[in-house]
Design a protein around this motif. Structure first.
Motif, PDB file in Angstrom:
ATOM      1  N   ASN A 165       0.817  -1.210   0.000  1.00  0.00           N
ATOM      2  CA  ASN A 165       0.000   0.000   0.000  1.00  0.00           C
ATOM      3  C   ASN A 165       0.853   1.263   0.000  1.00  0.00           C
ATOM      4  N   ILE A 166       1.875   1.295   0.849  1.00  0.00           N
ATOM      5  CA  ILE A 166       2.689   2.516   0.962  1.00  0.00           C
ATOM      6  C   ILE A 166       3.543   2.719  -0.285  1.00  0.00           C
ATOM      7  N   LEU A 167       4.141   1.639  -0.819  1.00  0.00           N
ATOM      8  CA  LEU A 167       4.918   1.761  -2.044  1.00  0.00           C
ATOM      9  C   LEU A 167       4.037   2.171  -3.219  1.00  0.00           C
ATOM     10  N   SER A 168       2.842   1.616  -3.292  1.00  0.00           N
ATOM     11  CA  SER A 168       1.907   1.967  -4.362  1.00  0.00           C
ATOM     12  C   SER A 168       1.578   3.452  -4.334  1.00  0.00           C
ATOM     13  N   ASN A 169       1.307   3.965  -3.121  1.00  0.00           N
ATOM     14  CA  ASN A 169       1.018   5.392  -2.983  1.00  0.00           C
ATOM     15  C   ASN A 169       2.239   6.241  -3.344  1.00  0.00           C
ATOM     16  N   ALA A 170       3.413   5.817  -2.860  1.00  0.00           N
ATOM     17  CA  ALA A 170       4.636   6.589  -3.112  1.00  0.00           C
ATOM     18  C   ALA A 170       4.899   6.721  -4.604  1.00  0.00           C
ATOM     19  N   ILE A 171       4.770   5.622  -5.343  1.00  0.00           N
ATOM     20  CA  ILE A 171       5.006   5.648  -6.789  1.00  0.00           C
ATOM     21  C   ILE A 171       3.918   6.451  -7.497  1.00  0.00           C
ATOM     22  N   LYS A 172       2.698   6.278  -7.036  1.00  0.00           N
ATOM     23  CA  LYS A 172       1.561   6.944  -7.672  1.00  0.00           C
ATOM     24  C   LYS A 172       1.700   8.463  -7.602  1.00  0.00           C
ATOM     25  N   PHE A 173       2.199   8.975  -6.469  1.00  0.00           N
ATOM     26  CA  PHE A 173       2.275  10.426  -6.289  1.00  0.00           C
ATOM     27  C   PHE A 173       3.663  11.012  -6.587  1.00  0.00           C
ATOM     28  N   THR A 174       4.510  10.222  -7.226  1.00  0.00           N
ATOM     29  CA  THR A 174       5.835  10.718  -7.610  1.00  0.00           C
ATOM     30  C   THR A 174       5.885  10.927  -9.121  1.00  0.00           C
ATOM     31  N   HIS A 175       6.370  12.080  -9.526  1.00  0.00           N
ATOM     32  CA  HIS A 175       6.467  12.394 -10.964  1.00  0.00           C
ATOM     33  C   HIS A 175       7.559  11.538 -11.618  1.00  0.00           C
ATOM     34  N   PRO A 176       7.458  11.325 -12.932  1.00  0.00           N
ATOM     35  CA  PRO A 176       8.542  10.643 -13.650  1.00  0.00           C
ATOM     36  C   PRO A 176       9.890  11.302 -13.363  1.00  0.00           C
ATOM     37  N   HIS A 177      10.929  10.473 -13.276  1.00  0.00           N
ATOM     38  CA  HIS A 177      12.305  10.874 -12.956  1.00  0.00           C
ATOM     39  C   HIS A 177      12.482  11.206 -11.476  1.00  0.00           C
ATOM     40  N   GLY A 178      11.415  10.963 -10.678  1.00  0.00           N
ATOM     41  CA  GLY A 178      11.540  11.111  -9.237  1.00  0.00           C
ATOM     42  C   GLY A 178      12.055   9.810  -8.624  1.00  0.00           C
ATOM     43  N   SER A 179      12.097   9.756  -7.297  1.00  0.00           N
ATOM     44  CA  SER A 179      12.643   8.559  -6.646  1.00  0.00           C
ATOM     45  C   SER A 179      11.819   8.162  -5.415  1.00  0.00           C
ATOM     46  N   VAL A 180      11.848   6.863  -5.151  1.00  0.00           N
ATOM     47  CA  VAL A 180      11.237   6.293  -3.942  1.00  0.00           C
ATOM     48  C   VAL A 180      12.292   5.393  -3.304  1.00  0.00           C
TER      49      VAL A 180
END
Length: 427
Positions: free
Chosen positions: A326-341
């Motif tokens: 759930n947390i990784l899904s949210n992190a990726i979902k709200f991060t713009h391309p070329h961003g990082s998690v």
């Protein structure tokens, strides 16, 4: 109040005894106290027969109270109590001045007691008996006055006996009335609390139906449209690849929503069953992270992680994996391309701490206030990915069930960091 707990114990807990039973216990205690007071008073008023009668009645009343409160023989105790009281009052009427004594007042108090403690199908018979005895005794005195005996040796003893009896009857009725009223208000408050709980459950149910009808219907309709395009239109390789990527993203998001919904529904209907054990953290959440690496790469988001290979936690494997998803899904979902998690796991005092940080859009103060609430609204990611306002609420619940904690820090336009703390061992 110092006597509140002992009184609650003696009258009985509301979860174990009915209201009528607890009222009966209250009347028994009042009667025992009143009779104990009447014994020395009647001796003082030079009424030895009434004094010995009060003593005998007190012993009998205590026995009946014990029979009901501690031996669970309430019905038998109530029947015996009503019968014995009326027999004693008949005897008292004849030997204690008839209508000139306190017996009719006492019969009135007993009338109130009987109406309060007897069962609905039986109390009309007991009340009829009370009225019949009262009227019968007064008629008997009217037609056969010589039967009635007077024990009063002076006007002082007569008025003292009648006044005292009036006070005791008033006290009995007052205590009974207050007890009934107090329990009525308690029952009303419990009903209001249950009504609020039911209203909350109903609101949650409506939210679930809304999610099912909208949040799941929309991606399924999109998947259907894409499949129709693929089957009916001749597309070049690049377009097909883009559509397949979009289909995969929609399918994974829908799968995540369904998983959360099913887990939440199961926890609400069946309760949550924990299977806590000592887990190798990298072995447990490593495969989950690898799956999300594929998802993040399609969005051109860099997902990296660092986990101490010797790190172990005490928790439920399936719950922990769902929280990380759930947390990784949210992190990726709200991060713009070329961003990082990034995900980092290490030791923090006597706990394990998992830190998941993204360089995404962050949260506004309004979103922060309701992020862990079931009422949180669904939201869209940086590439219009659809989510459901349930995953983080479920994650927090699951982490806390494992004796851990879930916190976050977020700054709008900068990113969000989640901190998961879990115990290292069973202790």
């Amino acid at each position: 109040m110092p006597f509140k707990k002992p009184l609650l114990y003696l009258t009985g807990d509301y979860s174990k005894f009915s209201l009528e039973t607890r009222i009966f216990h209250t009347f028994c205690l009042v009667a025992i106290a009143a009779l104990a007071y009447c014994v020395p008073l009647n001796f003082y008023l030079d009424l030895p027969i009434s004094a010995w009668l009060s003593l005998a009645a007190m012993v009998v009343q205590f026995t009946l109270f014990f029979l009901s409160r501690f031996l669970n023989k309430t019905k038998l105790s109530i029947v015996l109590s009503i019968v014995i009281i009326h027999v004693v009052l008949i005897f008292n009427y004849i030997h204690n001045s008839g209508s000139g004594g306190p017996t009719l007042l006492l019969l009135l108090a007993v009338f109130f007691m009987v109406s309060a403690v007897s069962e609905p199908e039986a109390y009309k018979y007991w009340l009829s008996l009370n009225v019949f005895i009262a009227l019968g005794l007064t008629l008997m005195e009217y037609f056969y006055p010589n039967i009635i005996q007077s024990m009063y040796v002076s006007r002082f003893t007569k008025f003292g006996d009648v006044a005292t009896s009036y006070c005791l009857c008033t006290l009995t009725i007052l205590i009974g009335h207050l007890f009934i009223k107090n329990n009525y208000y308690k029952a009303q408050r419990r009903l209001e609390a249950k009504a609020e709980d039911l209203e909350g459950i109903n609101r949650t149910k409506n939210k679930m139906f809304s999610i099912i009808s909208h949040d799941l219907k929309a991606p399924i309709a999109s998947i259907q449209s894409y499949l129709e395009v693929l089957s009916e239109v001749d597309l070049d390789h690049q377009d097909r690849r883009k559509i397949k990527g979009d289909l995969m993203t929609m399918t994974q998001n829908t799968d995540m929503m369904l998983t959360n919904l099913l887990m939440w529904s199961k926890s609400q209907m069946e309760g949550i069953v924990l299977d806590k054990q000592l887990l190798d953290l990298e072995e447990t959440i490593g495969p989950v992270i690898e799956v999300f690496k594929t998802i993040s790469s399609r969005k051109e988001v860099v997902l990296s992680y660092s986990i101490d290979p010797k790190l172990q936690v005490y928790g439920d494997k399936n719950m922990l994996q769902l929280v990380i998803r759930n947390i990784l899904s949210n992190a990726i979902k709200f991060t713009h391309p070329h961003g990082s998690v990034t995900l980092e796991a290490g030791y923090e005092n006597s706990n394990c701490q998992i830190v998941i940080k993204d360089t995404g859009t962050g949260m506004s103060d309004q979103i922060k206030a309701s992020i862990f609430s079931i009422k949180a609204e669904s939201s869209y990611g940086t590439k219009n990915e659809k989510g459901v306002g349930l995953g983080l609420s479920l994650s927090k619940e699951f982490i806390e069930l494992q004796n851990g904690s879930l916190k976050f820090e977020s700054e709008s336009g900068v990113g969000t960091t989640f901190f998961i703390s879990l115990p290292l061992s069973k202790s």
